[in-house]
Design a protein around this motif. Structure first.
Motif, PDB file in Angstrom:
ATOM      1  N   ALA A  61     -36.122  90.448  74.756  1.00  0.00           N
ATOM      2  CA  ALA A  61     -35.666  90.146  76.106  1.00  0.00           C
ATOM      3  C   ALA A  61     -36.085  88.744  76.533  1.00  0.00           C
ATOM      4  CB  ALA A  61     -36.207  91.182  77.081  1.00  0.00           C
ATOM      5  N   LYS A  62     -37.310  88.381  76.190  1.00  0.00           N
ATOM      6  CA  LYS A  62     -37.801  87.046  76.552  1.00  0.00           C
ATOM      7  C   LYS A  62     -36.995  85.960  75.861  1.00  0.00           C
ATOM      8  CE  LYS A  62     -42.041  84.292  76.810  1.00  0.00           C
ATOM      9  NZ  LYS A  62     -43.507  84.270  76.563  1.00  0.00           N
ATOM     10  N   GLU A  63     -36.676  86.165  74.586  1.00  0.00           N
ATOM     11  CA  GLU A  63     -35.896  85.180  73.847  1.00  0.00           C
ATOM     12  C   GLU A  63     -34.491  85.042  74.412  1.00  0.00           C
ATOM     13  OE1 GLU A  63     -36.122  86.622  69.876  1.00  0.00           O
ATOM     14  OE2 GLU A  63     -38.123  85.784  69.491  1.00  0.00           O
ATOM     15  N   ALA A  64     -33.971  86.107  75.016  1.00  0.00           N
ATOM     16  CA  ALA A  64     -32.626  86.080  75.598  1.00  0.00           C
ATOM     17  C   ALA A  64     -32.644  85.719  77.078  1.00  0.00           C
ATOM     18  CB  ALA A  64     -31.963  87.447  75.410  1.00  0.00           C
ATOM     19  N   ASN A  65     -33.812  85.310  77.593  1.00  0.00           N
ATOM     20  CA  ASN A  65     -33.961  84.928  79.010  1.00  0.00           C
ATOM     21  C   ASN A  65     -33.614  86.072  79.964  1.00  0.00           C
ATOM     22  OD1 ASN A  65     -34.760  82.205  78.499  1.00  0.00           O
ATOM     23  ND2 ASN A  65     -32.614  81.692  78.091  1.00  0.00           N
ATOM     24  N   LEU A  66     -33.962  87.287  79.563  1.00  0.00           N
ATOM     25  CA  LEU A  66     -33.785  88.444  80.430  1.00  0.00           C
ATOM     26  C   LEU A  66     -35.100  88.739  81.151  1.00  0.00           C
ATOM     27  CD1 LEU A  66     -31.822  90.855  78.028  1.00  0.00           C
ATOM     28  CD2 LEU A  66     -30.872  89.436  79.863  1.00  0.00           C
ATOM     29  N   HIS A  67     -35.001  89.176  82.389  1.00  0.00           N
ATOM     30  CA  HIS A  67     -36.176  89.631  83.118  1.00  0.00           C
ATOM     31  C   HIS A  67     -36.406  91.111  82.811  1.00  0.00           C
ATOM     32  CE1 HIS A  67     -36.438  85.985  85.525  1.00  0.00           C
ATOM     33  NE2 HIS A  67     -35.141  86.072  85.771  1.00  0.00           N
ATOM     34  N   GLY A  99     -44.724  90.007  79.031  1.00  0.00           N
ATOM     35  CA  GLY A  99     -43.294  89.816  79.285  1.00  0.00           C
ATOM     36  C   GLY A  99     -42.745  90.632  80.431  1.00  0.00           C
ATOM     37  N   ILE A 100     -43.634  91.268  81.211  1.00  0.00           N
ATOM     38  CA  ILE A 100     -43.200  92.038  82.384  1.00  0.00           C
ATOM     39  C   ILE A 100     -43.359  91.145  83.614  1.00  0.00           C
ATOM     40  CG2 ILE A 100     -43.496  94.120  83.751  1.00  0.00           C
ATOM     41  CD1 ILE A 100     -42.665  94.677  80.918  1.00  0.00           C
ATOM     42  N   GLN A 101     -42.262  90.895  84.307  1.00  0.00           N
ATOM     43  CA  GLN A 101     -42.306  89.983  85.451  1.00  0.00           C
ATOM     44  C   GLN A 101     -42.182  90.685  86.800  1.00  0.00           C
ATOM     45  OE1 GLN A 101     -39.170  87.401  83.477  1.00  0.00           O
ATOM     46  NE2 GLN A 101     -40.347  85.824  84.525  1.00  0.00           N
ATOM     47  N   GLY A 102     -41.611  91.888  86.820  1.00  0.00           N
ATOM     48  CA  GLY A 102     -41.383  92.565  88.092  1.00  0.00           C
ATOM     49  C   GLY A 102     -41.978  93.954  88.115  1.00  0.00           C
ATOM     50  N   PHE A 103     -42.384  94.384  89.316  1.00  0.00           N
ATOM     51  CA  PHE A 103     -43.015  95.690  89.497  1.00  0.00           C
ATOM     52  C   PHE A 103     -42.431  96.331  90.748  1.00  0.00           C
ATOM     53  CE2 PHE A 103     -45.757  92.718  87.366  1.00  0.00           C
ATOM     54  CZ  PHE A 103     -46.189  93.419  86.243  1.00  0.00           C
ATOM     55  N   LEU A 104     -41.872  97.527  90.571  1.00  0.00           N
ATOM     56  CA  LEU A 104     -41.155  98.214  91.644  1.00  0.00           C
ATOM     57  C   LEU A 104     -42.035  99.261  92.306  1.00  0.00           C
ATOM     58  CD1 LEU A 104     -37.721  98.721  89.821  1.00  0.00           C
ATOM     59  CD2 LEU A 104     -38.426  96.828  91.304  1.00  0.00           C
ATOM     60  N   VAL A 105     -42.140  99.167  93.626  1.00  0.00           N
ATOM     61  CA  VAL A 105     -42.930 100.109  94.411  1.00  0.00           C
ATOM     62  C   VAL A 105     -41.978 101.156  94.999  1.00  0.00           C
ATOM     63  CG1 VAL A 105     -44.469 100.357  96.394  1.00  0.00           C
ATOM     64  CG2 VAL A 105     -44.585  98.296  94.974  1.00  0.00           C
ATOM     65  N   PRO A 106     -42.273 102.455  94.844  1.00  0.00           N
ATOM     66  CA  PRO A 106     -41.399 103.481  95.404  1.00  0.00           C
ATOM     67  C   PRO A 106     -41.289 103.364  96.920  1.00  0.00           C
ATOM     68  CG  PRO A 106     -42.996 104.426  93.883  1.00  0.00           C
ATOM     69  CD  PRO A 106     -43.417 103.021  94.122  1.00  0.00           C
ATOM     70  N   ASP A 107     -40.176 103.859  97.450  1.00  0.00           N
ATOM     71  CA  ASP A 107     -40.008 103.891  98.901  1.00  0.00           C
ATOM     72  C   ASP A 107     -41.135 104.737  99.490  1.00  0.00           C
ATOM     73  OD1 ASP A 107     -38.889 103.396 101.317  1.00  0.00           O
ATOM     74  OD2 ASP A 107     -37.317 104.907 101.166  1.00  0.00           O
ATOM     75  N   ALA A 118     -42.843  89.283  90.535  1.00  0.00           N
ATOM     76  CA  ALA A 118     -42.416  89.907  91.790  1.00  0.00           C
ATOM     77  C   ALA A 118     -42.953  91.322  91.886  1.00  0.00           C
ATOM     78  CB  ALA A 118     -40.892  89.923  91.886  1.00  0.00           C
ATOM     79  N   VAL A 119     -43.427  91.670  93.075  1.00  0.00           N
ATOM     80  CA  VAL A 119     -43.774  93.047  93.411  1.00  0.00           C
ATOM     81  C   VAL A 119     -42.951  93.395  94.642  1.00  0.00           C
ATOM     82  CG1 VAL A 119     -45.582  94.634  94.171  1.00  0.00           C
ATOM     83  CG2 VAL A 119     -46.111  92.852  92.496  1.00  0.00           C
ATOM     84  N   VAL A 120     -42.070  94.360  94.515  1.00  0.00           N
ATOM     85  CA  VAL A 120     -41.153  94.664  95.619  1.00  0.00           C
ATOM     86  C   VAL A 120     -41.144  96.161  95.898  1.00  0.00           C
ATOM     87  CG1 VAL A 120     -39.665  92.664  95.248  1.00  0.00           C
ATOM     88  CG2 VAL A 120     -39.211  94.770  93.981  1.00  0.00           C
ATOM     89  N   ASP A 121     -40.964  96.485  97.156  1.00  0.00           N
ATOM     90  CA  ASP A 121     -40.875  97.904  97.516  1.00  0.00           C
ATOM     91  C   ASP A 121     -39.451  98.236  97.926  1.00  0.00           C
ATOM     92  OD1 ASP A 121     -40.681  96.594  99.900  1.00  0.00           O
ATOM     93  OD2 ASP A 121     -42.155  97.818 100.948  1.00  0.00           O
ATOM     94  N   GLY A 122     -39.186  99.516  98.122  1.00  0.00           N
ATOM     95  CA  GLY A 122     -37.867  99.956  98.567  1.00  0.00           C
ATOM     96  C   GLY A 122     -37.056 100.673  97.509  1.00  0.00           C
ATOM     97  N   MET A 123     -37.689 101.199  96.456  1.00  0.00           N
ATOM     98  CA  MET A 123     -36.938 102.001  95.483  1.00  0.00           C
ATOM     99  C   MET A 123     -36.437 103.280  96.147  1.00  0.00           C
ATOM    100  SD  MET A 123     -38.759 101.728  91.756  1.00  0.00           S
ATOM    101  CE  MET A 123     -37.419 102.664  91.023  1.00  0.00           C
ATOM    102  N   THR A 124     -35.144 103.532  96.007  1.00  0.00           N
ATOM    103  CA  THR A 124     -34.516 104.669  96.667  1.00  0.00           C
ATOM    104  C   THR A 124     -33.695 105.451  95.658  1.00  0.00           C
ATOM    105  OG1 THR A 124     -34.372 103.412  98.732  1.00  0.00           O
ATOM    106  CG2 THR A 124     -32.975 105.358  98.537  1.00  0.00           C
TER     107      THR A 124
END
Length: 465
Positions: free
Chosen positions: A185-191, A247-255, A278-284
């Motif tokens: 994923a990193k080699e393909a520029n995927l997050h 290689g983990i850039q984002g973390f999802l916080v449950p609603d 990124a750490v973001v909340d709002g998983m639904t």
């Protein structure tokens, strides 16, 4: 004259005085042009030639001559008038420029999305891999193929963080398989994103068992105390260091209704900006409405509930097809990709991926449009079986979206009641009974857009704001 004199020349004037008829003498100087009269046998008629010398060029007044007029009243007044006019004109232009700047309409600050919001996400489960490239093997190349075919740039890998040791990969996965996917994923520029640490930890968790870290927890419980700055510092180090390095850039916080957790996610999100994390909340979870009692009104109410925030919609279309018609599920896919929020598409198998990748890629391309990312969203109602809305942003193409979720009834949708929607638009995409159409679709009058049973449409227009 008794004889013509040949070769007589009037030479240059000298300083001698030339006699005049009145008896006066005029001095001759070299300041005038020289005139010479010559005669010869050529031309044969004996005409005389006249040579006129070059006059001295005018070199202007000297400094001494100019200074004679320096104090002359006329020139003094003229200089003052020109001086005053120059500065008056300069001040007038300055004032005019200030007035223009003050009265000019303010340009709104351009809204942008973070990378974690821009692209829809596709889940990849290393324990249930998909042979997306048809090679017969499953490896990181399949992740890249899936993302490419779906037009997505973010991959979601569920629960990668070990609940017993937050610095390790979850034991339910083979570590080497996970690392292979992360490398590809990193080699393909995927997050790549995963889930945030759980608010309630296992009693066997290494932090819980460490007496020196007791302040990380709410006293007498195994719940993390997200209002504790020491805990936030430790999480920042963990997420921006250990996991970002993997290689983990984002973390999802449950609603959640836990305000401390929401505040913590905001703080950590700011801290991780330095490593593009990124750490973001709002998983639904959408499964609550994708059931046997699903209808258009419930679906619209769900979307309206999340219109003013940015939610991450966990969406399993294959599971939804087990309880509602597949044509309805595809219309849900069309419409949910166009609302403010990020779909997280999960539960795909090879067959569903193959059959639906064209639709998802088409909708992913619409998500790149500025009005779909940050434009206003307004619903319009035409029937209880239709969900219809427009995305409008001044200065960029807008989009009208409508899906008819009824199996038999046709209807007309009026979008012109929405501010900024003009009379006509160009049809960009139609979905009719699971058939995708995207070429030569003509135009629509936006005050009466026809929709047949199980039909969806996306119309582009120029806002008249």
């Amino acid at each position: 004259m008794s004889e013509e004199k040949k070769g007589v020349t009037n030479g240059p004037a000298n300083s001698e005085m030339a006699p005049q008829e009145d008896g006066t003498k005029v001095p001759l100087t070299n300041d005038e042009a020289e005139v010479k009269f010559t005669s010869s046998n050529n031309p044969p008629n004996g005409d005389a030639k006249i040579d006129v010398g070059t006059a001295q060029p005018f070199s202007g007044l000297s400094k001494e001559d100019l200074m004679k007029y320096a104090d002359d009243p006329f020139w003094v007044r003229l200089r003052w008038i020109l001086f005053i006019l120059f500065w008056a004109g300069w001040v007038a232009m300055l004032v005019l420029a200030i007035v223009i700047i003050v009265q000019a309409p303010r340009c709104e600050a351009k809204k942008t999305l973070d990378w974690v919001q821009e692209s829809a996400m596709v889940q990849y489960d290393v324990n249930k891999p998909i042979d997306a490239d048809g090679s017969g093997d499953t490896d990181s190349k399949d992740v890249i193929k899936m993302a490419s075919d779906l037009g997505m740039t973010t991959v979601y890998m569920k629960d990668l963080i070990d609940p017993l040791d937050f610095s390790k990969i979850n034991g339910v996965y083979v570590e080497e398989d996970v690392k292979d996917v992360l490398k590809g994923a990193k080699e393909a520029n995927l997050h790549v994103v995963t889930d945030f640490v759980p608010a309630e930890v296992d009693t066997g968790n290494s932090w819980y068992l460490n007496a020196s870290l007791s302040d990380f927890f709410i006293e007498g419980t195994n719940f993390l105390n997200f209002s504790n700055p020491n805990l936030l510092n430790a999480l920042d180090d963990l997420l921006s260091g250990t996991w970002n390095d993997m290689g983990i850039q984002g973390f999802l916080v449950p609603d959640t209704d836990d305000q401390a957790l929401t505040n913590a996610s905001i703080t950590l999100n700011e801290e991780l900006q330095d490593v593009d994390g990124a750490v973001v909340d709002g998983m639904t979870d959408m499964s609550s409405i994708l059931n046997s009692q699903f209808d258009a009104q419930k679906y619209q109410a769900f979307l309206e509930e999340h219109i003013d925030d940015w939610s991450y919609f966990e969406y399993n279309p294959k599971q939804a097809e087990s309880v509602i018609d597949s044509s309805i599920v595809q219309l849900i896919t069309l419409s949910v990709f166009m609302v403010p929020g990020t779909p997280i598409v999960n539960g795909l198998d090879e067959a569903y991926f193959s059959d639906n990748s064209l639709l998802m890629k088409a909708m992913s391309e619409f998500r790149e449009k500025e009005s779909v990312q940050v434009g206003n969203m307004t619903f319009t109602n035409s029937s209880e079986d239709v969900v219809a809305y427009a995305r409008v942003l001044k200065g960029t193409p807008g989009y009208a979206v409508a899906v008819n979720l009824h199996s038999d009834n046709s209807t007309l949708v009026n979008f012109t009641s929405i501010e900024g929607v003009p009379e006509k638009g160009i049809n960009q995409l139609k979905l009719l009974n699971a058939t995708l159409l995207s070429e030569d679709l003509g135009s629509s009058k936006l005050d009466a857009v026809p929709l047949g049973p199980y039909e969806g449409i996306v119309i582009e227009f120029v806002p008249d704001l």
